[in-house]
Design a protein around this motif. Sequence first.
Motif, PDB file in Angstrom:
ATOM      1  N   VAL A   9       0.854  -1.194   0.000  1.00  0.00           N
ATOM      2  CA  VAL A   9       0.000   0.000   0.000  1.00  0.00           C
ATOM      3  C   VAL A   9       0.891   1.246   0.000  1.00  0.00           C
ATOM      4  O   VAL A   9       2.076   1.176   0.335  1.00  0.00           O
ATOM      5  N   SER A  43       2.022   3.860   1.883  1.00  0.00           N
ATOM      6  CA  SER A  43       1.940   3.975   3.344  1.00  0.00           C
ATOM      7  C   SER A  43       1.764   5.405   3.840  1.00  0.00           C
ATOM      8  O   SER A  43       1.242   5.622   4.933  1.00  0.00           O
ATOM      9  N   THR A  98      -3.610   8.366   2.684  1.00  0.00           N
ATOM     10  CA  THR A  98      -4.763   7.862   3.434  1.00  0.00           C
ATOM     11  C   THR A  98      -5.374   6.658   2.722  1.00  0.00           C
ATOM     12  O   THR A  98      -5.065   6.373   1.555  1.00  0.00           O
ATOM     13  N   VAL A  99      -6.246   5.979   3.425  1.00  0.00           N
ATOM     14  CA  VAL A  99      -6.992   4.857   2.840  1.00  0.00           C
ATOM     15  C   VAL A  99      -7.746   5.331   1.595  1.00  0.00           C
ATOM     16  O   VAL A  99      -7.684   4.690   0.536  1.00  0.00           O
ATOM     17  N   ASN A 141      -5.398   5.952  -1.314  1.00  0.00           N
ATOM     18  CA  ASN A 141      -4.954   4.677  -1.877  1.00  0.00           C
ATOM     19  C   ASN A 141      -6.013   4.095  -2.812  1.00  0.00           C
ATOM     20  O   ASN A 141      -5.688   3.632  -3.908  1.00  0.00           O
ATOM     21  N   LEU A 193     -12.589  -0.224   5.926  1.00  0.00           N
ATOM     22  CA  LEU A 193     -11.897   0.782   5.108  1.00  0.00           C
ATOM     23  C   LEU A 193     -12.670   2.101   5.112  1.00  0.00           C
ATOM     24  O   LEU A 193     -12.062   3.177   5.116  1.00  0.00           O
ATOM     25  N   ALA A 232      -2.430   4.991   5.617  1.00  0.00           N
ATOM     26  CA  ALA A 232      -2.433   3.552   5.343  1.00  0.00           C
ATOM     27  C   ALA A 232      -1.350   2.799   6.103  1.00  0.00           C
ATOM     28  O   ALA A 232      -1.546   1.659   6.524  1.00  0.00           O
ATOM     29  N   GLN A 272      -4.416  -3.634   5.909  1.00  0.00           N
ATOM     30  CA  GLN A 272      -3.630  -3.297   4.713  1.00  0.00           C
ATOM     31  C   GLN A 272      -3.910  -4.282   3.580  1.00  0.00           C
ATOM     32  O   GLN A 272      -3.941  -3.896   2.408  1.00  0.00           O
ATOM     33  N   LEU A 324      -7.078  -3.267   2.091  1.00  0.00           N
ATOM     34  CA  LEU A 324      -6.872  -2.057   1.293  1.00  0.00           C
ATOM     35  C   LEU A 324      -6.250  -2.406  -0.058  1.00  0.00           C
ATOM     36  O   LEU A 324      -6.655  -1.862  -1.096  1.00  0.00           O
ATOM     37  N   ARG A 366      -8.105  -1.587  -3.414  1.00  0.00           N
ATOM     38  CA  ARG A 366      -7.451  -0.740  -4.418  1.00  0.00           C
ATOM     39  C   ARG A 366      -7.468  -1.427  -5.790  1.00  0.00           C
ATOM     40  O   ARG A 366      -7.731  -0.788  -6.809  1.00  0.00           O
TER      41      ARG A 366
END
Length: 236
Positions: free
Chosen positions: A89, A91, A94-95, A98, A126, A134, A142, A145, A149
Motif C-alpha cells: 500500500v 503507506s 490515506t486509505v 490509496n 476501510l 495507510a 492493509q 486495502l 485498491r
Amino acid sequence: MAMLEVKDLEVFYGVIQAIKGISFEVNEGEIIALIGANGAGKTTILHTITGLITPKKGHVIFEGQDITKTPAHKIVRMGMAHVPEGRRVFSQLTVYQNLKMGAYSRSDKNEIEESLEKVYKRFPRLEERKNQIAGTLSGGEQQMLAMGRALMSNPRIIVMDEPSMGLSPILVNEIFDIIQSVSASGTTVLLVEQNAKKALGIADRAYVLETGKIVQEGRATDLMDDESIKKAYLGE
C-alpha cells in the motif's frame, strides 16, 4: 476460449531459469490456485502475466489478445488487476487516497464513486478508516486495502499473490471469504497462495508448481484428496 492463457512460458533471472516452459489457462468465472513451496516460481509467473517481467519465451494471452510484451499499466486498463505480495500500500497516503489511486486508469467520475461505494460495502473497516494513513493500519486492514485498491480498477480478472501471508487465522478466514465474494460477484480470480489447504478449499481448479514446472493439475477437490498433495502441502 479461456480468459487467460499462459503458453510455454520461460523466464530467466540472469543465467538462472526460474520458469521452465509452463502452460495453463484460467476460464471466465473461475478461481484458479497456483500452489507450491517457496521458490517454486509462483510470484514470477504473476509478475510475467501482469507485465512486470518479460519472458524469454512463451506467450500470455488475455481475452484473445497477446499481452506478452504489453506494459503493466496498459494491462490494468485492459481489465487485469494485481494484488502484490506484501500488500504494497502507499503507506504515506490515506486509505481514501490509496483507493482513488486504484482507479487511475478510469475517467468516469460517477463510475469511480460507484466502485468506491462497492469497496466500502465489501470492506466496512476501510470506510471507517478512510482518512487514516495507510501505514498505520494493521496487516489485515492493509491486505483489505490492497484488495480494495485493485477492485477500484473494475477488473475482469484479479491476480492475488499470497493474500493470507502474515495474518492471524481469523483474518485468513475473513480474507478467503472476501475472495469468494469477489468471485461470486463476477470477477475471475487467479490466486497464488502458500496456504494450500485454504486455496484448494475455495478454488475450482489448481496447478501445483515445483522449481519452475507444473507437476500436477486438476480439480481442487481431487487434489485435496491426493495423497502426495496431502503429504507435501496439506500437512496430513
